[in-house]
Scaffold this motif. Sequence first.
Motif, PDB file in Angstrom:
ATOM      1  N   PHE A  80       0.832  -1.200   0.000  1.00 24.64           N
ATOM      2  CA  PHE A  80       0.000   0.000   0.000  1.00 24.64           C
ATOM      3  C   PHE A  80       0.870   1.255   0.000  1.00 24.64           C
ATOM      4  O   PHE A  80       0.597   2.215  -0.730  1.00 24.64           O
ATOM      5  CB  PHE A  80      -0.939  -0.019   1.215  1.00 24.64           C
ATOM      6  CG  PHE A  80      -1.911   1.117   1.232  1.00 24.64           C
ATOM      7  CD1 PHE A  80      -2.862   1.244   0.237  1.00 24.64           C
ATOM      8  CD2 PHE A  80      -1.871   2.063   2.238  1.00 24.64           C
ATOM      9  CE1 PHE A  80      -3.767   2.297   0.248  1.00 24.64           C
ATOM     10  CE2 PHE A  80      -2.771   3.122   2.255  1.00 24.64           C
ATOM     11  CZ  PHE A  80      -3.725   3.242   1.252  1.00 24.64           C
ATOM     12  N   VAL A  81       1.929   1.260   0.789  1.00 28.44           N
ATOM     13  CA  VAL A  81       2.859   2.395   0.810  1.00 28.44           C
ATOM     14  C   VAL A  81       3.441   2.623  -0.584  1.00 28.44           C
ATOM     15  O   VAL A  81       3.567   3.772  -1.040  1.00 28.44           O
ATOM     16  CB  VAL A  81       3.987   2.160   1.843  1.00 28.44           C
ATOM     17  CG1 VAL A  81       5.113   3.192   1.681  1.00 28.44           C
ATOM     18  CG2 VAL A  81       3.440   2.209   3.266  1.00 28.44           C
ATOM     19  N   ALA A  82       3.768   1.532  -1.283  1.00 25.24           N
ATOM     20  CA  ALA A  82       4.322   1.655  -2.639  1.00 25.24           C
ATOM     21  C   ALA A  82       3.308   2.304  -3.586  1.00 25.24           C
ATOM     22  O   ALA A  82       3.677   3.140  -4.425  1.00 25.24           O
ATOM     23  CB  ALA A  82       4.740   0.282  -3.170  1.00 25.24           C
ATOM     24  N   MET A  83       2.036   1.950  -3.445  1.00 28.77           N
ATOM     25  CA  MET A  83       0.989   2.583  -4.274  1.00 28.77           C
ATOM     26  C   MET A  83       0.919   4.081  -3.999  1.00 28.77           C
ATOM     27  O   MET A  83       0.786   4.891  -4.919  1.00 28.77           O
ATOM     28  CB  MET A  83      -0.381   1.965  -3.964  1.00 28.77           C
ATOM     29  CG  MET A  83      -0.566   0.550  -4.412  1.00 28.77           C
ATOM     30  SD  MET A  83      -2.206  -0.021  -3.850  1.00 28.77           S
ATOM     31  CE  MET A  83      -1.939  -1.774  -3.787  1.00 28.77           C
ATOM     32  N   ILE A  84       0.960   4.445  -2.724  1.00 27.95           N
ATOM     33  CA  ILE A  84       0.911   5.856  -2.344  1.00 27.95           C
ATOM     34  C   ILE A  84       2.126   6.603  -2.908  1.00 27.95           C
ATOM     35  O   ILE A  84       2.004   7.690  -3.480  1.00 27.95           O
ATOM     36  CB  ILE A  84       0.872   6.018  -0.805  1.00 27.95           C
ATOM     37  CG1 ILE A  84      -0.388   5.379  -0.213  1.00 27.95           C
ATOM     38  CG2 ILE A  84       0.988   7.482  -0.397  1.00 27.95           C
ATOM     39  CD1 ILE A  84      -1.674   6.056  -0.563  1.00 27.95           C
ATOM     40  N   ARG A  85       3.293   5.995  -2.769  1.00 22.57           N
ATOM     41  CA  ARG A  85       4.535   6.633  -3.234  1.00 22.57           C
ATOM     42  C   ARG A  85       4.455   6.924  -4.730  1.00 22.57           C
ATOM     43  O   ARG A  85       4.786   8.014  -5.190  1.00 22.57           O
ATOM     44  CB  ARG A  85       5.736   5.727  -2.942  1.00 22.57           C
ATOM     45  CG  ARG A  85       7.077   6.318  -3.384  1.00 22.57           C
ATOM     46  CD  ARG A  85       8.242   5.389  -3.101  1.00 22.57           C
ATOM     47  NE  ARG A  85       8.474   5.264  -1.679  1.00 22.57           N
ATOM     48  CZ  ARG A  85       8.260   4.131  -0.973  1.00 22.57           C
ATOM     49  NH1 ARG A  85       7.812   3.041  -1.575  1.00 22.57           N
ATOM     50  NH2 ARG A  85       8.497   4.105   0.313  1.00 22.57           N
ATOM     51  N   SER A 100       6.351  11.687   1.926  1.00 21.09           N
ATOM     52  CA  SER A 100       6.297  10.779   3.068  1.00 21.09           C
ATOM     53  C   SER A 100       5.143   9.782   2.883  1.00 21.09           C
ATOM     54  O   SER A 100       4.084   9.916   3.497  1.00 21.09           O
ATOM     55  CB  SER A 100       6.116  11.581   4.359  1.00 21.09           C
ATOM     56  OG  SER A 100       6.054  10.699   5.460  1.00 21.09           O
ATOM     57  N   PRO A 101       5.331   8.775   2.017  1.00 19.99           N
ATOM     58  CA  PRO A 101       4.246   7.826   1.747  1.00 19.99           C
ATOM     59  C   PRO A 101       3.831   7.023   2.988  1.00 19.99           C
ATOM     60  O   PRO A 101       2.672   6.665   3.123  1.00 19.99           O
ATOM     61  CB  PRO A 101       4.819   6.915   0.651  1.00 19.99           C
ATOM     62  CG  PRO A 101       6.300   7.076   0.742  1.00 19.99           C
ATOM     63  CD  PRO A 101       6.543   8.464   1.246  1.00 19.99           C
ATOM     64  N   ALA A 151       1.373   9.157   4.910  1.00 18.84           N
ATOM     65  CA  ALA A 151       0.070   9.151   4.227  1.00 18.84           C
ATOM     66  C   ALA A 151      -0.639   7.812   4.428  1.00 18.84           C
ATOM     67  O   ALA A 151      -1.845   7.769   4.701  1.00 18.84           O
ATOM     68  CB  ALA A 151       0.259   9.439   2.743  1.00 18.84           C
ATOM     69  N   ALA A 152       0.111   6.711   4.312  1.00 27.70           N
ATOM     70  CA  ALA A 152      -0.483   5.379   4.508  1.00 27.70           C
ATOM     71  C   ALA A 152      -0.992   5.223   5.932  1.00 27.70           C
ATOM     72  O   ALA A 152      -2.098   4.697   6.161  1.00 27.70           O
ATOM     73  CB  ALA A 152       0.542   4.290   4.188  1.00 27.70           C
ATOM     74  N   ASN A 153      -0.214   5.694   6.913  1.00 24.78           N
ATOM     75  CA  ASN A 153      -0.639   5.627   8.321  1.00 24.78           C
ATOM     76  C   ASN A 153      -1.911   6.435   8.550  1.00 24.78           C
ATOM     77  O   ASN A 153      -2.814   6.009   9.279  1.00 24.78           O
ATOM     78  CB  ASN A 153       0.469   6.133   9.247  1.00 24.78           C
ATOM     79  CG  ASN A 153       1.666   5.212   9.284  1.00 24.78           C
ATOM     80  OD1 ASN A 153       1.588   4.062   8.864  1.00 24.78           O
ATOM     81  ND2 ASN A 153       2.785   5.718   9.758  1.00 24.78           N
ATOM     82  N   LEU A 154      -1.981   7.601   7.927  1.00 26.33           N
ATOM     83  CA  LEU A 154      -3.169   8.444   8.045  1.00 26.33           C
ATOM     84  C   LEU A 154      -4.402   7.721   7.492  1.00 26.33           C
ATOM     85  O   LEU A 154      -5.466   7.719   8.110  1.00 26.33           O
ATOM     86  CB  LEU A 154      -2.946   9.760   7.297  1.00 26.33           C
ATOM     87  CG  LEU A 154      -4.171  10.668   7.176  1.00 26.33           C
ATOM     88  CD1 LEU A 154      -4.530  11.264   8.531  1.00 26.33           C
ATOM     89  CD2 LEU A 154      -3.933  11.767   6.164  1.00 26.33           C
ATOM     90  N   LYS A 169      -3.082  18.237  -0.374  1.00 24.53           N
ATOM     91  CA  LYS A 169      -1.996  18.573   0.567  1.00 24.53           C
ATOM     92  C   LYS A 169      -0.629  18.338  -0.058  1.00 24.53           C
ATOM     93  O   LYS A 169       0.322  19.048   0.204  1.00 24.53           O
ATOM     94  CB  LYS A 169      -2.142  17.740   1.832  1.00 24.53           C
ATOM     95  CG  LYS A 169      -1.218  18.182   2.941  1.00 24.53           C
ATOM     96  CD  LYS A 169      -1.555  17.544   4.240  1.00 24.53           C
ATOM     97  CE  LYS A 169      -0.656  18.100   5.337  1.00 24.53           C
ATOM     98  NZ  LYS A 169      -0.920  17.551   6.632  1.00 24.53           N
ATOM     99  N   GLU A 170      -0.545  17.300  -0.907  1.00 19.28           N
ATOM    100  CA  GLU A 170       0.762  16.959  -1.506  1.00 19.28           C
ATOM    101  C   GLU A 170       1.135  17.897  -2.657  1.00 19.28           C
ATOM    102  O   GLU A 170       2.268  17.931  -3.071  1.00 19.28           O
ATOM    103  CB  GLU A 170       0.726  15.502  -2.018  1.00 19.28           C
ATOM    104  CG  GLU A 170       0.635  14.455  -0.911  1.00 19.28           C
ATOM    105  CD  GLU A 170       1.857  14.404  -0.010  1.00 19.28           C
ATOM    106  OE1 GLU A 170       2.942  14.824  -0.435  1.00 19.28           O
ATOM    107  OE2 GLU A 170       1.737  13.941   1.129  1.00 19.28           O
TER     108      GLU A 170
END
Length: 200
Positions: free
Chosen positions: A142-147, A154-155, A158-161, A198-199
């Motif tokens: 999931f972090v990789a998708m966000i990145r 800071s993926p 964002a993933a934690n959020l 935000k990004e």
Amino acid sequence: MSPRTKEQNDAIREMRMDQIMQAAAEAYLEKGIQLEIRDVALKAELGYGTVYHYYKNKYMLLEDLLWEALNRTESAVMSAMTGEGGSLLKAESFSRLLLQKCIHDPSVFILLKTVSDNFHHFPGNRFIKLFDDFQERIYLPFVAMIREGISSKSPEKAANLIFGTLVGCTTLNIHHNMRNEIDVDGIVDMIFSGIQSKER
């Protein structure tokens, strides 16, 4: 009366295990880590000895519950991880599928909540492997998708959020008996529109 076959015994065992797991999830939602084997037996409408036959203590039971939940979580979001489309669409689809699964499968919600709490209610280090597998199979993809999808600095943040928001929304709806009223699409759209703006 003829004795049961091995297949019949296996089917009964599987049915009992499902019954116990569902009851354990319900009992955990009500009592948290304070639940006892007798609470599970009561919910499952089984004798205390029957549940105890399968699980000698609540931690063994909860460990199985969480591993099963991890497998079901991975199955629920697999189409988003392997599907067509850009990373942002995949991340949104992943979030939507995960929220739907949390609402309809209490054990998946319990897994996400427990991971976000860093297993602090559980004694010892018995959940290190489960946490590592969760990271590898659910969180890091999931972090990789966000990145890739948002080009986030800071993926992980964002993933934690997103995970925190999904857990929080499910918590509110479960504890207020509103599982069928939650607007999954609206919540996910709001999360991602906020993150993207935000990004920029």
